[in-house]
Write an enzyme that holds these catalytic residues in place. Structure first.
Site, PDB file in Angstrom:
ATOM      1  N   ARG A 160       0.833  -1.233   0.000  1.00  0.00           N
ATOM      2  CA  ARG A 160       0.000   0.000   0.000  1.00  0.00           C
ATOM      3  C   ARG A 160       0.855   1.264   0.000  1.00  0.00           C
ATOM      4  NH1 ARG A 160      -2.745  -4.037  -0.510  1.00  0.00           N
ATOM      5  NH2 ARG A 160      -4.652  -4.509   0.680  1.00  0.00           N
ATOM      6  N   SER A 230     -10.925   0.746   3.921  1.00  0.00           N
ATOM      7  CA  SER A 230     -10.162   0.415   5.134  1.00  0.00           C
ATOM      8  C   SER A 230      -9.462   1.667   5.637  1.00  0.00           C
ATOM      9  CB  SER A 230      -9.091  -0.629   4.838  1.00  0.00           C
ATOM     10  OG  SER A 230      -9.681  -1.787   4.340  1.00  0.00           O
ATOM     11  N   GLU A 326      -4.593   4.726   6.541  1.00  0.00           N
ATOM     12  CA  GLU A 326      -4.369   4.465   5.113  1.00  0.00           C
ATOM     13  C   GLU A 326      -4.783   5.630   4.191  1.00  0.00           C
ATOM     14  OE1 GLU A 326      -5.005   0.431   3.325  1.00  0.00           O
ATOM     15  OE2 GLU A 326      -6.358   1.543   2.029  1.00  0.00           O
TER      16      GLU A 326
HETATM   17  P1  FAD Z   1      -8.237   9.812  -4.663  1.00  0.00           P
HETATM   18  O1  FAD Z   1      -8.793   9.655  -3.296  1.00  0.00           O
HETATM   19  O2  FAD Z   1      -8.823  10.846  -5.525  1.00  0.00           O
HETATM   20  O3  FAD Z   1      -6.657  10.039  -4.524  1.00  0.00           O
HETATM   21  C1  FAD Z   1      -5.912   9.172  -3.698  1.00  0.00           C
HETATM   22  C2  FAD Z   1      -4.469   9.690  -3.606  1.00  0.00           C
HETATM   23  O4  FAD Z   1      -3.857   9.592  -4.893  1.00  0.00           O
HETATM   24  C3  FAD Z   1      -4.378  11.156  -3.218  1.00  0.00           C
HETATM   25  O5  FAD Z   1      -3.194  11.333  -2.496  1.00  0.00           O
HETATM   26  C4  FAD Z   1      -4.263  11.875  -4.544  1.00  0.00           C
HETATM   27  O6  FAD Z   1      -3.600  13.126  -4.448  1.00  0.00           O
HETATM   28  C5  FAD Z   1      -3.451  10.896  -5.356  1.00  0.00           C
HETATM   29  N1  FAD Z   1      -3.768  10.927  -6.784  1.00  0.00           N
HETATM   30  C6  FAD Z   1      -4.970  10.649  -7.363  1.00  0.00           C
HETATM   31  N2  FAD Z   1      -4.875  10.723  -8.701  1.00  0.00           N
HETATM   32  C7  FAD Z   1      -3.591  11.071  -8.976  1.00  0.00           C
HETATM   33  C8  FAD Z   1      -2.874  11.318 -10.182  1.00  0.00           C
HETATM   34  N3  FAD Z   1      -3.457  11.213 -11.379  1.00  0.00           N
HETATM   35  N4  FAD Z   1      -1.574  11.664 -10.086  1.00  0.00           N
HETATM   36  C9  FAD Z   1      -0.964  11.771  -8.880  1.00  0.00           C
HETATM   37  N5  FAD Z   1      -1.593  11.542  -7.708  1.00  0.00           N
HETATM   38  C10 FAD Z   1      -2.885  11.201  -7.747  1.00  0.00           C
HETATM   39  N6  FAD Z   1      -7.872   0.422  -1.822  1.00  0.00           N
HETATM   40  C11 FAD Z   1      -7.147  -0.714  -1.988  1.00  0.00           C
HETATM   41  O7  FAD Z   1      -5.920  -0.645  -2.155  1.00  0.00           O
HETATM   42  N7  FAD Z   1      -7.747  -1.930  -1.989  1.00  0.00           N
HETATM   43  C12 FAD Z   1      -9.081  -2.077  -1.812  1.00  0.00           C
HETATM   44  O8  FAD Z   1      -9.575  -3.202  -1.844  1.00  0.00           O
HETATM   45  C13 FAD Z   1      -9.863  -0.906  -1.617  1.00  0.00           C
HETATM   46  N8  FAD Z   1     -11.193  -1.005  -1.392  1.00  0.00           N
HETATM   47  C14 FAD Z   1     -11.916   0.115  -1.157  1.00  0.00           C
HETATM   48  C15 FAD Z   1     -13.278  -0.019  -0.874  1.00  0.00           C
HETATM   49  C16 FAD Z   1     -14.051   1.099  -0.611  1.00  0.00           C
HETATM   50  C17 FAD Z   1     -15.531   0.948  -0.308  1.00  0.00           C
HETATM   51  C18 FAD Z   1     -13.452   2.393  -0.643  1.00  0.00           C
HETATM   52  C19 FAD Z   1     -14.282   3.619  -0.392  1.00  0.00           C
HETATM   53  C20 FAD Z   1     -12.097   2.527  -0.901  1.00  0.00           C
HETATM   54  C21 FAD Z   1     -11.321   1.396  -1.149  1.00  0.00           C
HETATM   55  N9  FAD Z   1      -9.935   1.492  -1.409  1.00  0.00           N
HETATM   56  C22 FAD Z   1      -9.205   0.354  -1.624  1.00  0.00           C
HETATM   57  C23 FAD Z   1      -9.261   2.805  -1.413  1.00  0.00           C
HETATM   58  C24 FAD Z   1      -9.377   3.571  -2.767  1.00  0.00           C
HETATM   59  O9  FAD Z   1     -10.505   3.169  -3.477  1.00  0.00           O
HETATM   60  C25 FAD Z   1      -8.149   3.382  -3.660  1.00  0.00           C
HETATM   61  O10 FAD Z   1      -6.995   3.853  -2.993  1.00  0.00           O
HETATM   62  C26 FAD Z   1      -8.274   4.119  -4.994  1.00  0.00           C
HETATM   63  O11 FAD Z   1      -7.157   3.868  -5.800  1.00  0.00           O
HETATM   64  C27 FAD Z   1      -8.448   5.631  -4.842  1.00  0.00           C
HETATM   65  O12 FAD Z   1      -8.814   6.186  -6.106  1.00  0.00           O
HETATM   66  P2  FAD Z   1      -9.386   7.669  -6.195  1.00  0.00           P
HETATM   67  O13 FAD Z   1      -9.403   8.085  -7.622  1.00  0.00           O
HETATM   68  O14 FAD Z   1     -10.658   7.755  -5.475  1.00  0.00           O
HETATM   69  O15 FAD Z   1      -8.228   8.419  -5.405  1.00  0.00           O
HETATM   70  P1  NAP Z   2     -10.764 -10.789   4.438  1.00  0.00           P
HETATM   71  O1  NAP Z   2     -10.708 -11.601   3.218  1.00  0.00           O
HETATM   72  O2  NAP Z   2     -11.872 -10.987   5.429  1.00  0.00           O
HETATM   73  O3  NAP Z   2      -9.379 -10.902   5.197  1.00  0.00           O
HETATM   74  C1  NAP Z   2      -9.184 -10.191   6.409  1.00  0.00           C
HETATM   75  C2  NAP Z   2      -7.760  -9.725   6.480  1.00  0.00           C
HETATM   76  O4  NAP Z   2      -6.925 -10.830   6.547  1.00  0.00           O
HETATM   77  C3  NAP Z   2      -7.336  -8.890   5.301  1.00  0.00           C
HETATM   78  O5  NAP Z   2      -6.888  -7.672   5.806  1.00  0.00           O
HETATM   79  C4  NAP Z   2      -6.237  -9.655   4.607  1.00  0.00           C
HETATM   80  O6  NAP Z   2      -5.050  -8.906   4.397  1.00  0.00           O
HETATM   81  C5  NAP Z   2      -5.898 -10.779   5.565  1.00  0.00           C
HETATM   82  N1  NAP Z   2      -5.906 -12.073   4.863  1.00  0.00           N
HETATM   83  C6  NAP Z   2      -6.951 -12.902   4.671  1.00  0.00           C
HETATM   84  N2  NAP Z   2      -6.555 -14.011   4.032  1.00  0.00           N
HETATM   85  C7  NAP Z   2      -5.248 -13.872   3.788  1.00  0.00           C
HETATM   86  C8  NAP Z   2      -4.283 -14.681   3.137  1.00  0.00           C
HETATM   87  N3  NAP Z   2      -4.591 -15.865   2.613  1.00  0.00           N
HETATM   88  N4  NAP Z   2      -3.019 -14.210   3.047  1.00  0.00           N
HETATM   89  C9  NAP Z   2      -2.686 -13.012   3.554  1.00  0.00           C
HETATM   90  N5  NAP Z   2      -3.570 -12.190   4.187  1.00  0.00           N
HETATM   91  C10 NAP Z   2      -4.828 -12.621   4.308  1.00  0.00           C
HETATM   92  O7  NAP Z   2     -10.703  -9.234   4.068  1.00  0.00           O
HETATM   93  P2  NAP Z   2     -11.839  -8.239   3.616  1.00  0.00           P
HETATM   94  O8  NAP Z   2     -11.906  -7.177   4.632  1.00  0.00           O
HETATM   95  O9  NAP Z   2     -13.078  -8.955   3.182  1.00  0.00           O
HETATM   96  O10 NAP Z   2     -11.136  -7.617   2.303  1.00  0.00           O
HETATM   97  C11 NAP Z   2     -10.856  -8.432   1.183  1.00  0.00           C
HETATM   98  C12 NAP Z   2      -9.677  -7.850   0.432  1.00  0.00           C
HETATM   99  O11 NAP Z   2     -10.020  -6.545  -0.055  1.00  0.00           O
HETATM  100  C13 NAP Z   2      -8.424  -7.666   1.304  1.00  0.00           C
HETATM  101  O12 NAP Z   2      -7.294  -7.981   0.544  1.00  0.00           O
HETATM  102  C14 NAP Z   2      -8.456  -6.201   1.674  1.00  0.00           C
HETATM  103  O13 NAP Z   2      -7.162  -5.649   1.828  1.00  0.00           O
HETATM  104  C15 NAP Z   2      -9.135  -5.576   0.455  1.00  0.00           C
HETATM  105  N6  NAP Z   2      -9.877  -4.367   0.857  1.00  0.00           N
HETATM  106  C16 NAP Z   2      -9.171  -3.215   0.969  1.00  0.00           C
HETATM  107  C17 NAP Z   2      -9.815  -2.049   1.330  1.00  0.00           C
HETATM  108  C18 NAP Z   2      -9.044  -0.748   1.389  1.00  0.00           C
HETATM  109  O14 NAP Z   2      -9.656   0.301   1.479  1.00  0.00           O
HETATM  110  N7  NAP Z   2      -7.739  -0.791   1.351  1.00  0.00           N
HETATM  111  C19 NAP Z   2     -11.183  -2.050   1.593  1.00  0.00           C
HETATM  112  C20 NAP Z   2     -11.851  -3.261   1.512  1.00  0.00           C
HETATM  113  C21 NAP Z   2     -11.196  -4.430   1.134  1.00  0.00           C
HETATM  114  P3  NAP Z   2      -4.863  -7.808   3.215  1.00  0.00           P
HETATM  115  O15 NAP Z   2      -5.753  -6.673   3.569  1.00  0.00           O
HETATM  116  O16 NAP Z   2      -3.418  -7.461   3.315  1.00  0.00           O
HETATM  117  O17 NAP Z   2      -5.219  -8.451   1.914  1.00  0.00           O
END
Ligand code: FAD
Ligand code: NAP
Length: 331
Positions: A160, A230, A326
């Site tokens: 991340r 998250s 995050e």
């Molecule tokens: P923004 O919020 O608009 O920007 C995010 C950051 O990137 C800011 O710092 C911004 O300045 C920068 N940025 C944006 N565009 C550019 C550009 N073109 N050039 C330079 N910098 C830029 N994230 C995960 O990693 N995994 C997930 O599974 C995941 N699940 C999510 C689920 C939900 C319900 C929500 C609400 C969020 C989730 N996220 C997840 C977080 C988010 O969706 C991601 O980080 C996504 O990539 C953000 O995109 P955005 O366009 O909305 O970014």
């Molecule tokens: P999940 O599958 O219930 O798992 C719970 C947590 O355990 C996750 O954080 C995941 O780590 C870890 N995990 C589960 N199985 C694993 C494996 N086999 N090996 C390593 N790590 C494991 O998680 P969930 O909340 O439903 O989300 C599903 C996936 O979507 C996850 O990968 C999560 O990161 C991603 N997600 C991200 C965001 C965001 O905003 N960043 C929001 C929603 C969901 P990891 O998180 O490192 O994968």
């Protein structure tokens, strides 16, 4: 143009911007950069705002709202190189590549946001991350005032994290290039996904559908309940720290990283403190996933900061683990 910063964050908190610039081309980016520099204001690039939260300052930020579009594909050996404009929808891109039977990013389905934001935190889910398929990023470098191409290695991807997150005001991403294939897709090694495909060989479209279904059943829709996904990264600790925590919490789950470190599940840590005492009138933890903070309407930035510090302090006191926020917070 609407300068209300709440419109540029899916958490729906924020004051007002100094100015909003729509970025549809290289020229627009150079113009926004010069405008922000001339007025001595920070330039923040925003896609859909699903990982960004603003404080309640007024007139502080210039927002560059990313709108660069376009998707092109070309074959190279057994790979298909896809170059995409930063303002395209990330999930819209996956929908198109999966329709063409291409493998590589299907496990990242249904992550909200734009293509340009995806490398910023090296988006990841179900054991997959954009670093796995990313070949290069084209960006405007605000320090040299030139457009440049960064290789995947130069992006310095880690969990991340990337150079773009480490140097938040330096690069404006215009395009990314991914290498996808027609190979059979691997089944993500996460329980919820594996259970669906036990003993079968799904095609890429089936993996995408399963992931969308799982995510929709567990995560709040940002349009109905403002959130930024998250809220905390999963903390990585040494095996020594793990053993110390396990003395009091033997049932705590952890995931192997390497011989020295393990990943803890931030959601589990929060579930095992008195998190309800940290919630506020408007900010609550999502009932199906305690890692997701939700704004039930009218939350203030100060209220959010109190909730964050209560959660992080209580987790630190209980487990001796530091939680890292995050989403990108612009105070
Ligand atoms: P923004 O919020 O608009 O920007 C995010 C950051 O990137 C800011 O710092 C911004 O300045 C920068 N940025 C944006 N565009 C550019 C550009 N073109 N050039 C330079 N910098 C830029 N994230 C995960 O990693 N995994 C997930 O599974 C995941 N699940 C999510 C689920 C939900 C319900 C929500 C609400 C969020 C989730 N996220 C997840 C977080 C988010 O969706 C991601 O980080 C996504 O990539 C953000 O995109 P955005 O366009 O909305 O970014
Ligand atoms: P999940 O599958 O219930 O798992 C719970 C947590 O355990 C996750 O954080 C995941 O780590 C870890 N995990 C589960 N199985 C694993 C494996 N086999 N090996 C390593 N790590 C494991 O998680 P969930 O909340 O439903 O989300 C599903 C996936 O979507 C996850 O990968 C999560 O990161 C991603 N997600 C991200 C965001 C965001 O905003 N960043 C929001 C929603 C969901 P990891 O998180 O490192 O994968």
């Amino acid at each position: 143009m609407d300068t209300d910063l709440r419109s540029y964050s899916t958490f729906k908190i924020g004051g007002s911007a100094f100015s909003i610039c729509k970025l549809k081309s290289d020229e627009d980016i150079v113009h926004a950069h010069r405008f922000a520099t001339d007025y001595n204001k920070p330039l923040i690039i925003i896609g859909e705002g699903s990982n960004s939260i603003f404080g309640e300052t007024n007139g502080h930020y210039v927002i560059g709202h990313m709108h660069i579009r376009g998707i092109t594909a070309k074959s190279k050996g057994d790979k298909v190189l896809i170059t995409v404009g930063a303002g395209e929808s990330w999930d819209g891109l996956i929908s198109q590549t999966v329709d063409q039977g291409l493998t590589g990013i299907e496990a990242l389905s249904w992550i909200p946001g734009t293509v340009g934001a995806a490398p910023v935190q090296n988006i990841g889910a179900y054991g997959s991350e954009i670093a796995d398929t990313l070949v290069s990023v084209r960006a405007f470098d605000r320090t040299t005032e030139r457009f440049t191409v960064l290789s995947a290695q130069e992006c310095q991807f880690s969990y991340r994290d990337s150079i773009f997150k480490q140097r938040p005001h330096r690069y404006v991403i215009t395009h990314i290039t991914l290498a996808l294939t027609h190979a059979a897709p691997p089944i993500p090694q996460y329980k919820a996904v594996q259970e669906r495909f036990m003993g079968t060989k799904p095609i890429v479209a089936q993996i995408r559908s399963a992931i969308i279904e799982i995510r929709q059943s567990k995560l709040p829709d940002v349009r109905a309940l403002p959130n930024c996904g998250s809220f905390f990264k999963n903390p990585v600790v040494t095996r020594e720290q793990l053993r110390a925590i396990q003395k009091d919490h033997p049932a705590m789950p952890f995931f192997e990283i390497d011989t020295q470190s393990v990943k803890l599940y931030a959601g589990w840590l929060i579930e095992h403190i008195d998190y309800a005492s940290c919630e506020s009138e408007n900010i609550r933890l999502y009932e199906k996933n305690k890692l997701v903070l939700t704004n039930h309407g009218g939350a203030t930035f100060q209220e959010l900061e109190r909730v964050i510090s209560c959660l992080t302090n209580t987790v630190a006191r209980t487990f001796g683990v530091t939680l890292e926020v995050e989403p990108n917070i612009y105070r």
